[in-house]
Scaffold this motif. Sequence first.
Motif, mmCIF file in Angstrom:
data_model
loop_
_atom_site.group_PDB
_atom_site.id
_atom_site.type_symbol
_atom_site.label_atom_id
_atom_site.label_comp_id
_atom_site.label_asym_id
_atom_site.label_seq_id
_atom_site.Cartn_x
_atom_site.Cartn_y
_atom_site.Cartn_z
ATOM 1 N N UNK A 58 0.816 -1.228 0.000
ATOM 2 C CA UNK A 58 0.000 0.000 0.000
ATOM 3 C C UNK A 58 0.845 1.272 0.000
ATOM 4 N N UNK A 59 2.016 1.189 0.643
ATOM 5 C CA UNK A 59 2.922 2.338 0.679
ATOM 6 C C UNK A 59 3.372 2.662 -0.743
ATOM 7 N N UNK B 254 1.902 1.826 -3.549
ATOM 8 C CA UNK B 254 0.752 2.284 -4.337
ATOM 9 C C UNK B 254 0.514 3.777 -4.105
ATOM 10 N N UNK B 255 0.552 4.166 -2.839
ATOM 11 C CA UNK B 255 0.382 5.593 -2.531
ATOM 12 C C UNK B 255 1.511 6.405 -3.154
ATOM 13 N N UNK B 256 2.711 5.873 -3.063
ATOM 14 C CA UNK B 256 3.880 6.583 -3.594
ATOM 15 C C UNK B 256 3.715 6.862 -5.091
ATOM 16 N N UNK B 257 3.250 5.848 -5.814
ATOM 17 C CA UNK B 257 3.042 6.032 -7.256
ATOM 18 C C UNK B 257 1.954 7.061 -7.527
ATOM 19 N N UNK B 258 0.895 7.016 -6.698
ATOM 20 C CA UNK B 258 -0.171 8.002 -6.880
ATOM 21 C C UNK B 258 0.304 9.410 -6.562
ATOM 22 N N UNK B 259 1.212 9.517 -5.610
ATOM 23 C CA UNK B 259 1.644 10.839 -5.157
ATOM 24 C C UNK B 259 2.739 11.412 -6.035
ATOM 25 N N UNK C 109 4.168 9.771 -8.982
ATOM 26 C CA UNK C 109 4.317 9.265 -10.346
ATOM 27 C C UNK C 109 4.735 7.813 -10.360
ATOM 28 N N UNK C 110 4.473 7.172 -11.511
ATOM 29 C CA UNK C 110 4.712 5.748 -11.639
ATOM 30 C C UNK C 110 6.194 5.461 -11.771
#
Lengths: 396, 575
Positions: A116-117, A119-124, A126-127
């Motif tokens: 989840x960390x 996933x959040x990182x990518x949302x925040x 970038x991929x």
Amino acid sequence: MESVLDAAPARAERLALPGTLGAALLGSTSILVGLLWDISWHATIGRDTFWTPAHLAIYLGGVLAGLSAGWTALATTFARRPAETESPSVGLWGFRAPFGAWVTVWGAFAMITSAPFDDWWHNAYGLDVQIISPPHVVLAAGIFAVAFGVMLQAVAVQNRSAEAAQGAQGGPSRRLPALVFAYTAGLGLLAVSTLFLEYSEPNVQHGGIFYKVSCAAYPLLLVAAGRAVRLRWPATVTAGVYTAIKLAMIWILPLFPAQPRLAPIFNPVTHMWPPFFPLLLVVPAVAVDLLLRRFDRPETRRPWLLALGLAVAFFVTFLAVQWFFAAFLLTPAARNWFFAADQWTYRARLGERRYQFWDWRGDPFTAGAAAAALLCGTISARVGLAWGGWMARVRR
Amino acid sequence: MTGRMLRNAAGLVPGSRRAALLAAPLGVLLLCGHVGSPTVFFDGAAGPFPVHVVVRPPGVIPGRAEVAVRISPEPVARGVSRVTVRPLQWDAGRAGAPPADEAERVRGERGLWTAQLWLMTASSYDIEVEVEGRVERAASGQQGGPSPRPADGPSTGRPTAPMGEGQGRGTVVVPLSTARTRALGMQRGLGVTLAALGLFLFGGLINLVAAGVRESTLPAGEAPSDGRRRAARRAMVVCGILLAAALAGGKHWWDAVDQAFRQRLFRPFSCSATARAEGSGRRLDLVIHDPRWTSGEQGDLLPEHGKLVHLFLIREPGLDAFGHLHPVRLGPARFAATLPPLPAGSYRLYADITQESGFAQTLTTTVRLPTPPPPPAPTDAAPQVLPDLDDSFRLSPALTIRPQAVAAISPLNGGLTMTWQRRTSPLVAGREVTLRFATGNPDGSPVPLEPYMGMLGHAVVLREDGGVFVHLHPMGTVSMSAQQALTRHLRGGAATDPGPARTTTTDAASPAATATGGMPGMSGMEGPGADGARTGEVTFPYEFPAPGRYRIWVQVKCGGHILTGVFDTEVGRAG
């Protein structure tokens, strides 16, 4: 299915391998195979989701290893046995399990936490902007903990079975547990080599940084395995496991067709990219084994001197074979499925440069670089000696 | 996951205080192209197939954009066998583009295809939509929906040579400006979960190390000695300190990443505006003083509908005065316009510009207008900056929300009226809607419309607080000059990669076109709602991005006069 509960000394004759250790081995293997697969995925296809098969292999491997270790903990804690206190386990927060099982559980938790960390990182941010990011470090810590935990589970079984066999002629097999432990050590070596994959391209193998990184990374595990694996050629077998898995990966991956899905594409690949021919670690592993057999005696321990000797042996033999092998990999003779030296990622700009040595990061191989590599190797070997010595004594 | 991302992209995320500060002085989250309204809508045709394309750009780059392609009417959609989408970066073209992604047909939805695209850079993209299938000859020229367009519109690709009996293929390009537009806060639930897991891992690891030191090497059944217990406690403390140091390092690292990200968040060029009396009139001066622009490294501006800048002035509070001006360029970063008779007061200023790359953005500032001077005496000097013939303004009562009505009527000059033909269902944020306006005579008969700057109509949508501002056309939210510029770029790259032939009207930016403010091959006149020229109807595809009270100005031209209808509405929260 037998469990570690049956590992009581009285029943040592029947001690083959606990079934949960089998699941842990499978999980640990799945993680490492998934890791190489994922690297190939990013080099071939480029774009991914959480649900790629490579990611699933990594995470399900972690879950499998973690669940099997968790099961061991529950079974050990709640077993109704008169000799409960004799079961080989350590206590943690009121529960009891073999030490390696605890380490495995911790690693699986770290891996799951990273999801989840990340996933959040990518949302925040970038991929996959960076490969080295805080959530990826948490994932890497989890992967190493699982690999290490499975090693510890295996070494405890090996050590106990060896002790049990000392008293009993024609007793349990000492070879199988030792081979299993060597296999887990080989997986550990593979994990370490994967961490330094981008320092290991054939084109940089005449540069200083490659030898510094190699001397810092590999003696640690080879020496530790050399001390703790109870086989005649412990480090060699460990390096052999690494080599075999890596070879299987570079031969199997290209069998699968794939095409890049991210721009810009400079090299339109048509199948999965094989990540580099394995390093010839088997050769320095033989040197480590010979040296340890000759000089690693309890009565004459001068660990730093021994570490220096091991580092010199590793460095000289590794340099001798890898230097020329790297040159070979850049020749037309290596451009085939066996050596896979003609395979490049979709982002690679093809040209003359691909069959030349690179002055990577402006760090040529000099006397200074060799001295730095030796220093790294000595420290690495010294830590490996301490680690291996401790693992040789792990019983729980 | 993506839904959340889009929701966050649409509104200000609590906790992203710095993002709000960046958006000062209006206190809104600014997005490229428009303000607070990132979703791109496009109505047009891919060769013989009428398409409605919606692109929801990611809030972070690299990120995933969601593309929806709706093909109507139903008989045409049934014949479609394949829809593909492909992101072409403006300066990389087809040669550097990934293979096209096949869009998936959405089950249970008529004629809807969706796909996700990875966009890797903050830049200007051309989303190429290709439709392949059976061409329904009977379907062409259908009533209602947008009719297939001839192949010479500026936005359409020509249908390629027939692929078989009755088979056809067509492409269309939709420009998309991508930027890092939002800073994501950590949701409370996720934050608590991660903190709990982190604490568990921390506690677990130090106890694990202690347990290992205490017991791991003992034979089974042997109790650890006091010495081992002490060693275990020491190991626990040392491990705790090391781990805490590692965590502190990790926090430092995370902060650095976050700070670097926030510095790269998109901000439109900073600008300022002043208004002063000049001769018999008033003059507005707009200066772009952003270093990114004044450094001259960003290429020049492209004219949009023949104008370099579309400038909107809206008085606050009340939004009761509206001006749509086209300033004259006085220097690389200086623009000036003669003000129409707008009343004095404080105005919000929105300036739409498009750069050569096709990157479109809306600059925002505020300006205070002085009292209009008395009517000119014959001796007064003529103003230095002549007003543009396409400039217009409109005064109206302050924004009020009446009960939702099916038809809202706005009186226009000359006794004409404009009617918003609404559906009975209330407007909801995040749901697509076609805004339909009809201009008519007092007796209700339709008034034929004329092109106004190449379009059948222009609409400006503004939320009361300024948090949403968008300039719409019948073809959607896209910048036409961006579309043309990108198509030109692609055609330039066609020498190495002959894709489907494209025809583009490139002379829109020619001096002749600029002088008249008109555009040959006006897609707005031929494409969606082309019947409007006869029926007085004009439609705009849109989706209100957030709930709130909105005012909409709709501009059409008829009898040589620019007419502006004003409508107020309330948009509700979805769900």
